[in-house]
Design a protein around this motif. Structure first.
Motif, PDB file in Angstrom:
ATOM      1  N   MET A 179       0.847  -1.183   0.000  1.00 12.50           N
ATOM      2  CA  MET A 179       0.000   0.000   0.000  1.00 12.50           C
ATOM      3  C   MET A 179       0.886   1.237   0.000  1.00 12.50           C
ATOM      4  O   MET A 179       1.219   1.783   1.049  1.00 12.50           O
ATOM      5  CB  MET A 179      -0.917   0.019   1.220  1.00 12.50           C
ATOM      6  CG  MET A 179      -1.985  -1.053   1.194  1.00 12.50           C
ATOM      7  SD  MET A 179      -3.139  -0.852   2.555  1.00 12.50           S
ATOM      8  CE  MET A 179      -4.235  -2.229   2.280  1.00 12.50           C
ATOM      9  N   PRO A 180       1.352   1.709  -1.172  1.00 14.05           N
ATOM     10  CA  PRO A 180       2.249   2.851  -1.225  1.00 14.05           C
ATOM     11  C   PRO A 180       1.552   4.110  -0.762  1.00 14.05           C
ATOM     12  O   PRO A 180       0.336   4.179  -0.685  1.00 14.05           O
ATOM     13  CB  PRO A 180       2.613   2.932  -2.720  1.00 14.05           C
ATOM     14  CG  PRO A 180       1.498   2.243  -3.416  1.00 14.05           C
ATOM     15  CD  PRO A 180       1.018   1.172  -2.476  1.00 14.05           C
ATOM     16  N   GLY A 181       2.349   5.121  -0.472  1.00 15.65           N
ATOM     17  CA  GLY A 181       1.806   6.400  -0.028  1.00 15.65           C
ATOM     18  C   GLY A 181       1.067   7.099  -1.136  1.00 15.65           C
ATOM     19  O   GLY A 181       1.003   6.632  -2.271  1.00 15.65           O
ATOM     20  N   VAL A 210      -8.133   5.966  -3.210  1.00 19.15           N
ATOM     21  CA  VAL A 210      -9.194   6.922  -3.539  1.00 19.15           C
ATOM     22  C   VAL A 210      -9.087   7.244  -5.022  1.00 19.15           C
ATOM     23  O   VAL A 210      -8.015   7.635  -5.503  1.00 19.15           O
ATOM     24  CB  VAL A 210      -9.073   8.209  -2.703  1.00 19.15           C
ATOM     25  CG1 VAL A 210     -10.036   9.276  -3.230  1.00 19.15           C
ATOM     26  CG2 VAL A 210      -9.370   7.923  -1.233  1.00 19.15           C
ATOM     27  N   VAL A 211     -10.181   7.057  -5.740  1.00 20.76           N
ATOM     28  CA  VAL A 211     -10.240   7.391  -7.168  1.00 20.76           C
ATOM     29  C   VAL A 211     -10.991   8.708  -7.310  1.00 20.76           C
ATOM     30  O   VAL A 211     -12.181   8.788  -6.982  1.00 20.76           O
ATOM     31  CB  VAL A 211     -10.947   6.289  -7.974  1.00 20.76           C
ATOM     32  CG1 VAL A 211     -10.986   6.674  -9.459  1.00 20.76           C
ATOM     33  CG2 VAL A 211     -10.229   4.951  -7.792  1.00 20.76           C
ATOM     34  N   VAL A 212     -10.292   9.722  -7.772  1.00 20.94           N
ATOM     35  CA  VAL A 212     -10.913  11.023  -8.033  1.00 20.94           C
ATOM     36  C   VAL A 212     -11.457  10.978  -9.458  1.00 20.94           C
ATOM     37  O   VAL A 212     -10.685  10.909 -10.419  1.00 20.94           O
ATOM     38  CB  VAL A 212      -9.900  12.168  -7.866  1.00 20.94           C
ATOM     39  CG1 VAL A 212     -10.570  13.504  -8.138  1.00 20.94           C
ATOM     40  CG2 VAL A 212      -9.314  12.148  -6.451  1.00 20.94           C
ATOM     41  N   ARG A 268      -8.499  18.825  -3.898  1.00 20.62           N
ATOM     42  CA  ARG A 268      -7.419  17.883  -4.228  1.00 20.62           C
ATOM     43  C   ARG A 268      -6.381  17.862  -3.100  1.00 20.62           C
ATOM     44  O   ARG A 268      -5.831  16.812  -2.751  1.00 20.62           O
ATOM     45  CB  ARG A 268      -6.772  18.266  -5.550  1.00 20.62           C
ATOM     46  CG  ARG A 268      -5.683  17.295  -6.000  1.00 20.62           C
ATOM     47  CD  ARG A 268      -5.083  17.676  -7.335  1.00 20.62           C
ATOM     48  NE  ARG A 268      -5.967  17.297  -8.430  1.00 20.62           N
ATOM     49  CZ  ARG A 268      -6.673  18.160  -9.141  1.00 20.62           C
ATOM     50  NH1 ARG A 268      -6.637  19.453  -8.853  1.00 20.62           N
ATOM     51  NH2 ARG A 268      -7.430  17.742 -10.137  1.00 20.62           N
ATOM     52  N   ALA A 269      -6.112  19.026  -2.519  1.00 23.80           N
ATOM     53  CA  ALA A 269      -5.168  19.083  -1.397  1.00 23.80           C
ATOM     54  C   ALA A 269      -5.692  18.286  -0.211  1.00 23.80           C
ATOM     55  O   ALA A 269      -4.927  17.593   0.478  1.00 23.80           O
ATOM     56  CB  ALA A 269      -4.913  20.537  -1.000  1.00 23.80           C
ATOM     57  N   LEU A 270      -7.004  18.349   0.043  1.00 22.09           N
ATOM     58  CA  LEU A 270      -7.591  17.581   1.135  1.00 22.09           C
ATOM     59  C   LEU A 270      -7.511  16.080   0.860  1.00 22.09           C
ATOM     60  O   LEU A 270      -7.245  15.283   1.766  1.00 22.09           O
ATOM     61  CB  LEU A 270      -9.045  17.997   1.352  1.00 22.09           C
ATOM     62  CG  LEU A 270      -9.260  19.433   1.859  1.00 22.09           C
ATOM     63  CD1 LEU A 270     -10.746  19.743   1.938  1.00 22.09           C
ATOM     64  CD2 LEU A 270      -8.598  19.632   3.218  1.00 22.09           C
ATOM     65  N   VAL A 271      -7.742  15.686  -0.390  1.00 19.68           N
ATOM     66  CA  VAL A 271      -7.607  14.274  -0.751  1.00 19.68           C
ATOM     67  C   VAL A 271      -6.173  13.806  -0.521  1.00 19.68           C
ATOM     68  O   VAL A 271      -5.927  12.700  -0.032  1.00 19.68           O
ATOM     69  CB  VAL A 271      -8.026  14.047  -2.221  1.00 19.68           C
ATOM     70  CG1 VAL A 271      -7.683  12.627  -2.675  1.00 19.68           C
ATOM     71  CG2 VAL A 271      -9.522  14.287  -2.400  1.00 19.68           C
ATOM     72  N   GLY A 272      -5.217  14.667  -0.837  1.00 21.97           N
ATOM     73  CA  GLY A 272      -3.820  14.308  -0.635  1.00 21.97           C
ATOM     74  C   GLY A 272      -3.452  14.095   0.813  1.00 21.97           C
ATOM     75  O   GLY A 272      -2.452  13.426   1.118  1.00 21.97           O
ATOM     76  N   GLU A 273      -4.245  14.650   1.734  1.00 28.51           N
ATOM     77  CA  GLU A 273      -3.982  14.487   3.168  1.00 28.51           C
ATOM     78  C   GLU A 273      -4.577  13.201   3.739  1.00 28.51           C
ATOM     79  O   GLU A 273      -4.392  12.925   4.930  1.00 28.51           O
ATOM     80  CB  GLU A 273      -4.541  15.695   3.933  1.00 28.51           C
ATOM     81  CG  GLU A 273      -3.845  17.018   3.587  1.00 28.51           C
ATOM     82  CD  GLU A 273      -4.528  18.214   4.232  1.00 28.51           C
ATOM     83  OE1 GLU A 273      -5.532  17.989   4.956  1.00 28.51           O
ATOM     84  OE2 GLU A 273      -4.087  19.350   4.006  1.00 28.51           O
ATOM     85  N   THR A 319      -3.824   7.588  -4.387  1.00 23.22           N
ATOM     86  CA  THR A 319      -4.885   8.293  -5.103  1.00 23.22           C
ATOM     87  C   THR A 319      -4.684   8.161  -6.608  1.00 23.22           C
ATOM     88  O   THR A 319      -3.555   8.065  -7.097  1.00 23.22           O
ATOM     89  CB  THR A 319      -4.938   9.782  -4.719  1.00 23.22           C
ATOM     90  OG1 THR A 319      -3.679  10.393  -5.032  1.00 23.22           O
ATOM     91  CG2 THR A 319      -5.218   9.958  -3.240  1.00 23.22           C
ATOM     92  N   TYR A 320      -5.786   8.172  -7.318  1.00 27.74           N
ATOM     93  CA  TYR A 320      -5.791   8.036  -8.776  1.00 27.74           C
ATOM     94  C   TYR A 320      -6.793   9.042  -9.317  1.00 27.74           C
ATOM     95  O   TYR A 320      -7.756   9.397  -8.629  1.00 27.74           O
ATOM     96  CB  TYR A 320      -6.191   6.608  -9.192  1.00 27.74           C
ATOM     97  CG  TYR A 320      -5.477   5.536  -8.405  1.00 27.74           C
ATOM     98  CD1 TYR A 320      -4.277   5.003  -8.852  1.00 27.74           C
ATOM     99  CD2 TYR A 320      -5.994   5.080  -7.191  1.00 27.74           C
ATOM    100  CE1 TYR A 320      -3.609   4.038  -8.111  1.00 27.74           C
ATOM    101  CE2 TYR A 320      -5.337   4.117  -6.450  1.00 27.74           C
ATOM    102  CZ  TYR A 320      -4.133   3.598  -6.909  1.00 27.74           C
ATOM    103  OH  TYR A 320      -3.479   2.660  -6.168  1.00 27.74           O
ATOM    104  N   GLU A 321      -6.588   9.499 -10.546  1.00 23.87           N
ATOM    105  CA  GLU A 321      -7.513  10.463 -11.136  1.00 23.87           C
ATOM    106  C   GLU A 321      -7.999   9.982 -12.491  1.00 23.87           C
ATOM    107  O   GLU A 321      -7.211   9.488 -13.309  1.00 23.87           O
ATOM    108  CB  GLU A 321      -6.860  11.839 -11.278  1.00 23.87           C
ATOM    109  CG  GLU A 321      -6.594  12.519  -9.947  1.00 23.87           C
ATOM    110  CD  GLU A 321      -6.305  14.016 -10.093  1.00 23.87           C
ATOM    111  OE1 GLU A 321      -6.335  14.521 -11.239  1.00 23.87           O
ATOM    112  OE2 GLU A 321      -6.050  14.667  -9.061  1.00 23.87           O
TER     113      GLU A 321
END
Length: 355
Positions: free
Chosen positions: A6-8, A252-254, A317-322, A327-329
């Motif tokens: 599970m990478p960062g 998380v898939v954006v 996007r910044a909140l998702v990064g936290e 994450t994927y888009e």
């Protein structure tokens, strides 16, 4: 959380569609990919695209749905699915040119209960008679916990399929289009749901067995969101709830990400209403487009709306990064999502390392 499998979080999602043969995917140990998300974020689309991406290198993948909407049939433009596994698509080709296949299964609780009665109590015709008398509908309606055990039990069987049924397909991965984020922990945590209904017996035993899979490294619960405040907040809440239930959080898939055609300077000028209208008129003239009916003003207004939306998306996007998960888009497709669009999204997920 981050670890060997599970990478960062990925700070920059890539959108190129070519296949990189040395790319390693982020979930090599996972057999069951559960996809959830707030309504309207496109979780079913993400589940379908993920199944197509996983069906590479000759892999067989089962795509399941449990919400009774026949969404898989509509996305893949096939007839409504019965309670049996059907091959519906060929996966993305791998570097050796030998793709696997995507099968689909529409799981409804009534059929799952009849199958359960047949397998564990040998009630073949008797089970169907119960269905005619409405006993099956009563059992799956009056006790939602039992309903979820039946639904998840069928998913478990597909993942853990053994050699007893020699005709059954052995799948390399199973993708579950699951209930929305607000219900996902309750849906998967079937032991808690049964606490007041069945403290022993075969139903309780099946729930215990299912939970061994759901809480193992062979399962990952992926969350779908869009870059808006409510879905991102619900995603964060869902991750916290999954952790409290000791269920494995995936990525998380954006989804529905807008194109980034304007650079930072142009976006700032658009937000400040400082775009050069004379230059826009000149460009339109060069393209032989008449500047009539307030065309330039309309374009400037559209640019400002786009720039403001992009600023809001960057905040989310910044909140998702936290969230401290991979994450994927996925891009917003101009023509909507048809079968060709699903393959395009599958290629993006595979390029980004999700499959």
């Amino acid at each position: 959380m981050a670890g060997p499998d599970m990478p960062g979080p990925r700070q920059e999602a890539r959108h190129t569609l070519h296949y990189v043969s040395e790319q390693k995917h982020d979930w090599p140990r996972v057999r069951l990919h559960v996809v959830t998300g707030k309504g309207g974020t496109g979780k079913s689309t993400v589940a379908a695209a993920l199944a197509l991406a996983l069906a590479s290198h000759g892999r067989n993948v089962l795509l399941c749905e449990v919400e009774g909407r026949q969404g898989i049939a509509r996305m893949f433009d096939v007839d409504p699915l019965p309670y049996e596994e059907r091959r519906i698509a060929t996966g993305l080709p791998g570097p050796d040119g030998s793709p696997g296949h995507v099968h689909a299964l529409h799981i409804d609780p009534e059929s799952a209960l009849l199958e359960y009665l047949s397998m564990y109590y040998k009630l073949g015709r008797a089970g169907r008679a119960l269905d005619r008398f409405g006993v099956v509908e009563f059992a799956t309606t009056i006790a939602p916990g039992v309903r979820d055990v039946l639904l998840t039990g069928k998913v478990f069987e597909a993942v853990q399929r053994n050699s007893r049924n020699k005709l059954a397909i052995r799948y390399d991965a199973v993708v579950l289009d699951a209930p929305p984020t607000g219900r996902i922990a309750q849906f998967l945590n079937v032991n808690n749901e049964l606490a007041g209904l069945a403290r022993m017996g075969p139903i309780k035993s099946q729930a215990d067995t299912v939970m061994t899979l759901f809480r193992s490294p062979r399962t990952a619960v992926h969350l779908t969101t869009v870059l808006e405040e409510m879905p991102v907040q619900e995603t964060a809440d869902g991750i916290a709830e999954l952790h409290r239930a000791n269920l494995p959080v995936g990525g998380v898939v954006v989804n529905l990400v807008r194109p980034r055609d304007l650079d930072a300077a142009d976006l700032e000028a658009a937000r400040a209403d400082e775009l050069d209208r004379a230059a826009i008129r000149s460009d339109l003239k060069e393209a032989r487009v008449e500047d009539g009916n307030g065309l330039v003003d309309g374009l400037v207004e559209e640019a400002r709306d786009h720039a403001e939306r992009r600023a809001l998306e960057d905040d989310q996007r910044a909140l998702v990064g936290e969230l401290d998960v991979p994450t994927y888009e996925l891009p917003r497709l101009a023509g909507g999502v048809d079968l060709g669009g699903l393959y395009e999204l599958a290629a993006v997920l595979r390029e980004q390392g999700m499959a």
